[in-house]
Design a protein around this motif. Structure first.
Motif, PDB file in Angstrom:
ATOM      1  N   THR A   9      27.831  18.806   1.657  1.00 16.75           N
ATOM      2  CA  THR A   9      26.498  19.396   1.632  1.00 16.75           C
ATOM      3  C   THR A   9      25.743  18.994   2.891  1.00 16.75           C
ATOM      4  O   THR A   9      25.668  17.808   3.238  1.00 16.75           O
ATOM      5  N   VAL A  10      25.200  19.956   3.588  1.00 20.59           N
ATOM      6  CA  VAL A  10      24.406  19.715   4.791  1.00 20.59           C
ATOM      7  C   VAL A  10      22.983  20.176   4.510  1.00 20.59           C
ATOM      8  O   VAL A  10      22.762  21.335   4.165  1.00 20.59           O
ATOM      9  N   THR A  11      22.038  19.259   4.647  1.00 21.80           N
ATOM     10  CA  THR A  11      20.633  19.577   4.419  1.00 21.80           C
ATOM     11  C   THR A  11      19.883  19.525   5.733  1.00 21.80           C
ATOM     12  O   THR A  11      19.915  18.509   6.442  1.00 21.80           O
ATOM     13  N   VAL A  12      19.235  20.598   6.072  1.00 20.47           N
ATOM     14  CA  VAL A  12      18.469  20.690   7.317  1.00 20.47           C
ATOM     15  C   VAL A  12      16.998  20.838   6.958  1.00 20.47           C
ATOM     16  O   VAL A  12      16.624  21.718   6.181  1.00 20.47           O
TER      17      VAL A  12
END
Length: 302
Positions: A9-12
């Protein structure tokens, strides 16, 4: 056994930069810890060049010229526009940001540079360097700083080739010393604090290719006869004391953060004067250099 799946999961996230829409002032702050720990001459001229966009003249970072006042400017302004303030009080001559008074920087709580958006009461339109002093506290604390050097620690690069070109003697240091103790604490606990410093500086430096005149003091001779065994000396002695008192009310609010009384005795080859200043001092006349080579003046700081 079934192999498990791989998950990532990549949160920006993004935030708009904070923009002060109420003021155009641009400031840079140097903390007291940085001032104390950074290798420098402990003159204000050693810190002006750390700020981007400030143009510094007569800069002395290494400390070979104690108590050297330096002019600085920004954004293409005039070189006399940079102001040196001590707790908001101007330390410069009238219409100029600096003077022969070279304030102590080594014991500052912080140094605040205002680069743009200055207030209307500023005497010039250039950058401001405000030295915020320490104010003491409910316990006694102090520091002791000493530095020095002499001729035994200096090399000599005066080669025969250089001498053949006309330089018979080079600049050199005889002695260069600084002693700077400080002490702060309570006079009345939770009511009245003090913080005081004293700075003593000595500089004795030989002047390149300049010698004592053998005919000096002889009214029958008007010519210069150099005595090459006695090199001319550029000498100076500076003594500076500072005292700051802070009064606190019964709820702990600072009633009078700056009723500071400062005393400075400063002397060099041209000027000798005493400075007494407080937050009420109204003006700052410039001491004149008398024809005899010494001038005296009473010079309060506004």
């Amino acid at each position: 056994m079934k192999v498990g799946g791989v998950a990532e999961t990549v949160t920006v996230t993004g935030e708009a930069p904070t923009v002060d829409v109420a003021s155009t002032r641009n400031q840079q702050v140097i903390s007291g810890q940085t001032v104390a720990e950074i290798p420098s001459s402990r003159q204000y001229s050693a810190f002006t060049h750390l700020i981007p966009a400030i143009n510094v003249q007569q800069n002395d970072f290494e400390g070979s010229n104690p108590a050297l006042y330096s002019v600085f400017q920004i954004h293409g302004g005039r070189r006399n526009e940079g102001q040196v303030l001590v707790d908001g009080m101007n330390g410069g001559y009238q219409g100029m940001g600096v003077s022969g008074y070279v304030p102590e920087v080594g014991n500052s709580q912080e140094v605040v540079f205002s680069l743009s958006g200055g207030l209307g009461e500023a005497t010039t339109g250039g950058p401001q360097m405000n030295l915020v002093g320490k104010q003491g506290g409910n316990r006694f604390a102090g520091t002791f700083f000493v530095s020095g050097t002499g001729s035994a620690f200096q090399g000599n690069n005066l080669t025969s080739d250089v001498q053949a070109r006309g330089l018979t003697a080079a600049n050199s240091i005889q002695k260069l010393w600084e002693v700077n103790p400080s002490l702060g604490g309570p006079i009345v606990r939770d009511r009245l604090w003090f913080f005081g410093t004293y700075r003593y500086q000595i500089s004795r430096q030989n002047v390149a290719s300049m010698f004592v005149n053998r005919n000096a003091g002889d009214p029958t001779k008007w010519t210069y006869d150099p005595d090459t065994s006695q090199q001319a000396v550029d000498d100076g002695t500076w003594k500076q004391g500072n005292l700051r008192l802070t009064v606190i009310d019964h709820v702990g609010a600072v009633l009078q953060d700056q009723r500071a009384v400062r005393f400075l005795a400063w002397k060099d080859r041209c000027q000798e004067f005493v400075r007494f200043s407080s937050s009420m001092a109204p003006r700052s006349p410039r001491p004149a250099c008398a024809p005899s080579g010494r001038g005296r003046g009473w010079d309060p700081v506004t």
